[in-house]
Design a protein around this motif. Structure first.
Motif, PDB file in Angstrom:
ATOM      1  N   ALA A 154      -8.044   6.981  13.300  1.00 38.84           N
ATOM      2  CA  ALA A 154      -7.949   5.518  13.394  1.00 38.84           C
ATOM      3  C   ALA A 154      -8.187   4.872  12.036  1.00 38.84           C
ATOM      4  CB  ALA A 154      -8.952   4.990  14.410  1.00 38.84           C
ATOM      5  N   LEU A 155      -9.150   5.397  11.280  1.00 46.84           N
ATOM      6  CA  LEU A 155      -9.436   4.824   9.967  1.00 46.84           C
ATOM      7  C   LEU A 155      -8.313   5.110   8.972  1.00 46.84           C
ATOM      8  CD1 LEU A 155     -13.263   5.505   9.647  1.00 46.84           C
ATOM      9  CD2 LEU A 155     -12.144   3.282   9.868  1.00 46.84           C
ATOM     10  N   ALA A 156      -7.678   6.275   9.075  1.00 44.65           N
ATOM     11  CA  ALA A 156      -6.549   6.579   8.193  1.00 44.65           C
ATOM     12  C   ALA A 156      -5.416   5.579   8.408  1.00 44.65           C
ATOM     13  CB  ALA A 156      -6.057   8.003   8.432  1.00 44.65           C
ATOM     14  N   HIS A 157      -5.117   5.285   9.664  1.00 42.11           N
ATOM     15  CA  HIS A 157      -4.077   4.287   9.957  1.00 42.11           C
ATOM     16  C   HIS A 157      -4.502   2.899   9.471  1.00 42.11           C
ATOM     17  CE1 HIS A 157      -2.508   7.508  12.505  1.00 42.11           C
ATOM     18  NE2 HIS A 157      -1.387   6.815  12.604  1.00 42.11           N
ATOM     19  N   ALA A 158      -5.771   2.563   9.683  1.00 44.23           N
ATOM     20  CA  ALA A 158      -6.258   1.258   9.250  1.00 44.23           C
ATOM     21  C   ALA A 158      -6.211   1.123   7.732  1.00 44.23           C
ATOM     22  CB  ALA A 158      -7.691   1.049   9.747  1.00 44.23           C
ATOM     23  N   GLN A 159      -6.449   2.216   7.021  1.00 42.63           N
ATOM     24  CA  GLN A 159      -6.445   2.161   5.565  1.00 42.63           C
ATOM     25  C   GLN A 159      -5.069   1.767   5.037  1.00 42.63           C
ATOM     26  OE1 GLN A 159      -8.545   1.592   3.244  1.00 42.63           O
ATOM     27  NE2 GLN A 159      -9.506   3.563   2.766  1.00 42.63           N
ATOM     28  N   TRP A 160      -4.025   2.300   5.644  1.00 42.64           N
ATOM     29  CA  TRP A 160      -2.649   1.942   5.240  1.00 42.64           C
ATOM     30  C   TRP A 160      -2.403   0.462   5.458  1.00 42.64           C
ATOM     31  CZ3 TRP A 160       1.799   0.061   7.665  1.00 42.64           C
ATOM     32  CH2 TRP A 160       3.016   0.266   7.013  1.00 42.64           C
ATOM     33  N   HIS A 161      -2.795  -0.042   6.617  1.00 40.95           N
ATOM     34  CA  HIS A 161      -2.576  -1.457   6.920  1.00 40.95           C
ATOM     35  C   HIS A 161      -3.399  -2.348   5.992  1.00 40.95           C
ATOM     36  CE1 HIS A 161       0.011  -1.054  10.435  1.00 40.95           C
ATOM     37  NE2 HIS A 161      -0.778  -0.089  10.887  1.00 40.95           N
ATOM     38  N   SER A 162      -4.613  -1.929   5.644  1.00 42.88           N
ATOM     39  CA  SER A 162      -5.443  -2.720   4.740  1.00 42.88           C
ATOM     40  C   SER A 162      -4.831  -2.798   3.349  1.00 42.88           C
ATOM     41  CB  SER A 162      -6.850  -2.122   4.663  1.00 42.88           C
ATOM     42  OG  SER A 162      -7.534  -2.266   5.886  1.00 42.88           O
ATOM     43  N   ALA A 163      -4.348  -1.664   2.853  1.00 43.34           N
ATOM     44  CA  ALA A 163      -3.703  -1.668   1.538  1.00 43.34           C
ATOM     45  C   ALA A 163      -2.477  -2.580   1.545  1.00 43.34           C
ATOM     46  CB  ALA A 163      -3.315  -0.248   1.140  1.00 43.34           C
ATOM     47  N   ARG A 164      -1.710  -2.497   2.625  1.00 44.57           N
ATOM     48  CA  ARG A 164      -0.521  -3.351   2.740  1.00 44.57           C
ATOM     49  C   ARG A 164      -0.907  -4.834   2.796  1.00 44.57           C
ATOM     50  NH1 ARG A 164       4.723  -0.689   3.326  1.00 44.57           N
ATOM     51  NH2 ARG A 164       4.197   1.391   2.574  1.00 44.57           N
ATOM     52  N   ARG A 165      -2.001  -5.125   3.449  1.00 45.95           N
ATOM     53  CA  ARG A 165      -2.430  -6.521   3.515  1.00 45.95           C
ATOM     54  C   ARG A 165      -2.771  -7.052   2.124  1.00 45.95           C
ATOM     55  NH1 ARG A 165      -7.888  -9.345   6.087  1.00 45.95           N
ATOM     56  NH2 ARG A 165      -7.158 -11.473   5.679  1.00 45.95           N
ATOM     57  N   LEU A 166      -3.529  -6.273   1.362  1.00 47.62           N
ATOM     58  CA  LEU A 166      -3.872  -6.699   0.009  1.00 47.62           C
ATOM     59  C   LEU A 166      -2.617  -6.919  -0.829  1.00 47.62           C
ATOM     60  CD1 LEU A 166      -6.884  -4.298  -0.674  1.00 47.62           C
ATOM     61  CD2 LEU A 166      -7.004  -6.756  -0.238  1.00 47.62           C
ATOM     62  N   ALA A 167      -1.674  -6.006  -0.720  1.00 50.73           N
ATOM     63  CA  ALA A 167      -0.427  -6.129  -1.492  1.00 50.73           C
ATOM     64  C   ALA A 167       0.403  -7.330  -1.046  1.00 50.73           C
ATOM     65  CB  ALA A 167       0.388  -4.848  -1.349  1.00 50.73           C
ATOM     66  N   ARG A 168       0.316  -7.653   0.228  1.00 50.80           N
ATOM     67  CA  ARG A 168       1.103  -8.761   0.783  1.00 50.80           C
ATOM     68  C   ARG A 168       0.494 -10.124   0.441  1.00 50.80           C
ATOM     69  NH1 ARG A 168       0.792  -7.019   5.454  1.00 50.80           N
ATOM     70  NH2 ARG A 168      -0.868  -8.336   6.297  1.00 50.80           N
ATOM     71  N   GLU A 169      -0.817 -10.219   0.462  1.00 50.42           N
ATOM     72  CA  GLU A 169      -1.464 -11.523   0.354  1.00 50.42           C
ATOM     73  C   GLU A 169      -1.878 -11.903  -1.065  1.00 50.42           C
ATOM     74  OE1 GLU A 169      -4.610 -12.105   3.127  1.00 50.42           O
ATOM     75  OE2 GLU A 169      -3.436 -11.401   4.847  1.00 50.42           O
ATOM     76  N   LEU A 170      -1.890 -10.940  -1.986  1.00 50.99           N
ATOM     77  CA  LEU A 170      -2.353 -11.229  -3.336  1.00 50.99           C
ATOM     78  C   LEU A 170      -1.207 -11.133  -4.337  1.00 50.99           C
ATOM     79  CD1 LEU A 170      -5.661  -9.158  -3.247  1.00 50.99           C
ATOM     80  CD2 LEU A 170      -5.435 -11.652  -3.065  1.00 50.99           C
ATOM     81  N   PRO A 171      -1.229 -11.955  -5.377  1.00 53.84           N
ATOM     82  CA  PRO A 171      -0.181 -11.891  -6.404  1.00 53.84           C
ATOM     83  C   PRO A 171      -0.169 -10.541  -7.117  1.00 53.84           C
ATOM     84  CG  PRO A 171      -1.495 -13.907  -6.620  1.00 53.84           C
ATOM     85  CD  PRO A 171      -2.205 -13.035  -5.639  1.00 53.84           C
ATOM     86  N   ASP A 172       1.000 -10.158  -7.611  1.00 53.71           N
ATOM     87  CA  ASP A 172       1.119  -8.892  -8.333  1.00 53.71           C
ATOM     88  C   ASP A 172       0.205  -8.831  -9.557  1.00 53.71           C
ATOM     89  OD1 ASP A 172       2.966  -8.063  -6.509  1.00 53.71           O
ATOM     90  OD2 ASP A 172       4.688  -8.061  -7.876  1.00 53.71           O
ATOM     91  N   THR A 173      -0.125  -9.987 -10.117  1.00 55.15           N
ATOM     92  CA  THR A 173      -0.942 -10.005 -11.332  1.00 55.15           C
ATOM     93  C   THR A 173      -2.428  -9.837 -11.046  1.00 55.15           C
ATOM     94  OG1 THR A 173      -1.002 -12.416 -11.154  1.00 55.15           O
ATOM     95  CG2 THR A 173       0.691 -11.452 -12.605  1.00 55.15           C
ATOM     96  N   THR A 174      -2.823  -9.804  -9.780  1.00 55.83           N
ATOM     97  CA  THR A 174      -4.235  -9.690  -9.434  1.00 55.83           C
ATOM     98  C   THR A 174      -4.810  -8.357  -9.918  1.00 55.83           C
ATOM     99  OG1 THR A 174      -3.819 -10.999  -7.438  1.00 55.83           O
ATOM    100  CG2 THR A 174      -5.910  -9.812  -7.558  1.00 55.83           C
TER     101      THR A 174
END
Length: 462
Positions: A154-174
């Motif tokens: 469950a945590l492995a799947h959640a880790q992928w979604h968390s990384a995707r969230r950061l990439a989606r919500e934050l600017p590339d320059t962050t």
């Protein structure tokens, strides 16, 4: 202008961060010896008002709780973390004002733990930094298996979604500032990266370049053993650990050292493995300060065993003591300085041979039955190994002593440090050892016969 200052803890592969605007500062994931943080704040002329914890850490004892108490700062961690002390509980979406110019948005990023948080720091309304803890690392992510097998998938799947969230919500320059990933076993794989941004991670991080199933498969396949002392870190952190005592331990004379060795305590020689092999007090162990001292001492020692430190100087002992408090080994039983002649009290010193892989090749040519002990981890062994060698990973040696070949036994790892640790452990038990102090990359060219199983594309810890 906001300045972010990292504080490296290379012995554990972690970073702490102090961010300030010239007047006030916040701290993220401070280590137990937080005097380093206070020194950095004093040098910058800033006042610490907030201490953020990304998660209940598994690889070290936090200094966050006591640091916040000492400076009167707010101590912030996930409101859902079950802790036994007062703190400011925060949740996903909360925004924390730090001074007049810094705003921190709390982002729930489960994967390393269920309650893991990342902190996006904005200036002028624009995110410029994200402190990702054990979520998005440089070229990797935090490992998902530290809470036990029932949680790993469950945590492995959640880790992928968390990384995707950061990439989606934050600017590339962050700018990305993780806590783990610089040699820490909290990282799923290792990277040489020392700086990155969201944009760079989008190009290289498996969590952002692979689909969910492929990422999870690779992540789980790459997991290997982690230090046994991790089991004691989360309980300590949940209890609100106090400030460390870094005052020098009592001095021990040779008679006391002999007594402690005879009682089964650990008397640890901090010199490098070459110096130890050439002469040491019988029964002492060797965890040199020139390598990952605290990781392997903490991994191998039966928890609670008294530790006495032997260093050439008081500064060596102080360095080892500082590393030990980071994993909750709070007070050495005693110390001694000088050299083995000073510590032995007239008793004869022990010594054993060190060698290269060329020496091993010559020994095998003379006698193919020469005993070779490989103390690397399973994944390292699976890539290539000395044909006919015995394999006992370093962290299993003490529990499998009856499987160690009769001496003389040639002990090797990938670079020499772990072989030196194991050679000392075996020597203390009377085993005739030869410590191979050489890179395993030299084994094949030197003529050592190697077995290479079917190739599999796995990254392993160095």
């Amino acid at each position: 202008m906001i300045t972010v200052l990292p504080i490296d803890t290379p012995g554990l592969g972690d970073r702490t961060y102090l961010a300030h605007d010239g007047e006030v500062a916040l701290v993220v994931d401070p280590q137990r010896d937080y005097d380093r943080v206070l020194g950095l704040a004093r040098a910058a002329g800033v006042r610490i008002t907030h201490v953020f914890e990304s998660h209940i850490h598994n690889d070290y004892v936090t200094g966050g709780y006591e640091l916040a108490r000492e400076v009167g700062a707010r101590y912030l961690l996930n409101a859902d973390d079950p802790v036994s002390f007062e703190r400011v509980g925060v949740r996903d979406g909360d925004v924390v004002e730090v001074g007049g110019r810094m705003r921190v948005k709390v982002l729930h990023t489960p994967g390393h733990t269920h309650t893991h948080l990342s902190f996006a720091l904005s200036e002028g309304g624009e995110p410029i930094v994200v402190f990702t803890g054990g979520s998005l690392l440089y070229g990797s992510t935090g490992r998902p298996d530290l809470l036990g097998p029932d949680h790993t998938d469950a945590l492995a799947h959640a880790q992928w979604h968390s990384a995707r969230r950061l990439a989606r919500e934050l600017p590339d320059t962050t700018a990305v500032y993780p806590t783990h990933g610089f040699g820490s076993f909290c990282s799923a794989t290792q990277s040489d990266g020392t700086a990155s941004t969201i944009g760079r991670e989008k190009l290289a991080n498996p969590a952002l370049t692979r689909d969910l199933d492929a990422y999870v498969e690779q992540l789980l396949a790459g997991l290997d053993a982690y230090p046994a002392y991790y089991a004691h870190m989360a309980p300590a952190n949940s209890a609100g650990p106090g400030a460390p005592d870094l005052s020098p331990p009592a001095q021990a004379d040779p008679a006391e050292l002999r007594r402690r060795i005879g009682d089964g305590e650990w008397v640890v020689d901090l010199r490098d493995r070459t110096a130890f092999a050439s002469g040491h007090v019988a029964g002492t162990l060797n965890f040199g300060l020139d390598g990952p001292f605290v990781t392997y001492l903490g991994w191998l020692i039966p928890w609670g065993t008294p530790v006495t430190l032997l260093g050439e100087t008081a500064e060596d002992v102080a360095e080892a003591q500082r590393e030990l408090v980071r994993i909750g080994v709070d007070r050495p039983a005693a110390m001694a300085t000088g050299g083995p002649a000073d510590w032995a009290g007239g008793e004869p010193l022990r010594h054993y041979a060190t060698a290269s892989f060329a020496d091993l090749a010559a020994a095998l040519a003379r006698d193919p039955r020469t005993a070779v002990l490989d103390v690397r981890r399973d994944q390292e062994r699976a890539e290539r190994h000395v044909t006919g060698s015995t394999h006992i990973p370093i962290h299993e040696v003490l529990g499998r002593l009856d499987e160690v070949p009769a001496g003389p036994v040639w002990v090797h790892c990938a670079g020499g440090y772990r072989a030196g640790v194991v050679a000392a452990l075996l020597d203390a038990r009377g085993v005739d050892v030869v410590a191979i102090d050489d890179s395993f990359d030299n084994a094949g060219p030197a003529g050592v016969p190697l077995t290479t199983p079917a190739h599999h594309d796995l990254e392993v810890h160095a």
